[in-house]
Design an enzyme around this catalytic site. Structure first.
Site, short mmCIF file in Angstrom:
data_model
loop_
_atom_site.label_atom_id
_atom_site.label_comp_id
_atom_site.label_asym_id
_atom_site.label_seq_id
_atom_site.Cartn_x
_atom_site.Cartn_y
_atom_site.Cartn_z
N SER A 224 0.80 -1.23 0.00
CA SER A 224 0.00 0.00 0.00
C SER A 224 0.83 1.28 0.00
CB SER A 224 -0.96 0.02 1.19
OG SER A 224 -0.27 0.21 2.39
N LYS B 168 0.58 4.75 6.76
CA LYS B 168 -0.05 5.54 5.69
C LYS B 168 0.46 6.98 5.72
CE LYS B 168 -2.86 2.07 4.89
NZ LYS B 168 -2.64 1.17 3.79
#
Length: 137
Positions: free
Chosen positions: A41, A84
């Site tokens: 990701s 993230k």
């Protein structure tokens, strides 16, 4: 011939340096936590197999800024951590996080913004693999 007092000073100085070094290592060890990156990701910034140091004190008394890479507890599974990038912070302190690789990321696009209480820290440094070691921006 040197006097006993002349030999004591270097020993005391050396001992003081060792004590200072141990104290500094202890402080760093309590502030930073290691995390292994898994998944895709955060490609290309972070890859599966990268190991990073996370500053758990980075957001004490302040909110993250857009662009910071952080570790947060997953709001759906609190035992799980997510790595993230911050895309925005609203006036109420809610933080939107997204993976750099949108096609492979579960993030605020799926579960919405996070409260600051779920933020574990800021990713500061990749230390493994050595060929990719350095500050994480």
């Amino acid at each position: 011939m040197s006097s006993p007092a002349g030999r004591v000073a270097p020993v005391l100085f050396g001992s003081a340096l060792i004590v200072a070094g141990v104290a500094a290592a202890f402080r760093v060890g309590r502030r930073f936590r290691r995390f292994a990156i898994s998944g895709t990701s955060m490609l290309p910034t972070l890859r599966a197999g990268d190991w990073v140091l996370v500053d758990e004190h980075a957001y004490r008394g302040r909110l993250p800024r857009r662009g910071h890479i952080l570790v947060a507890r997953d709001p759906r599974e609190p035992w799980r951590h997510l790595v993230k990038r911050v895309t925005s912070v609203d006036l109420h302190g809610y933080i939107r996080i997204e993976g750099d690789n949108a096609a492979a990321s579960t993030d605020s696009r799926d579960f919405g913004p996070l409260p600051a209480s779920l933020i574990a820290g800021r990713v500061r440094w990749r230390y493994w693999p050595l060929s990719r070691a350095g500050a994480v921006l």
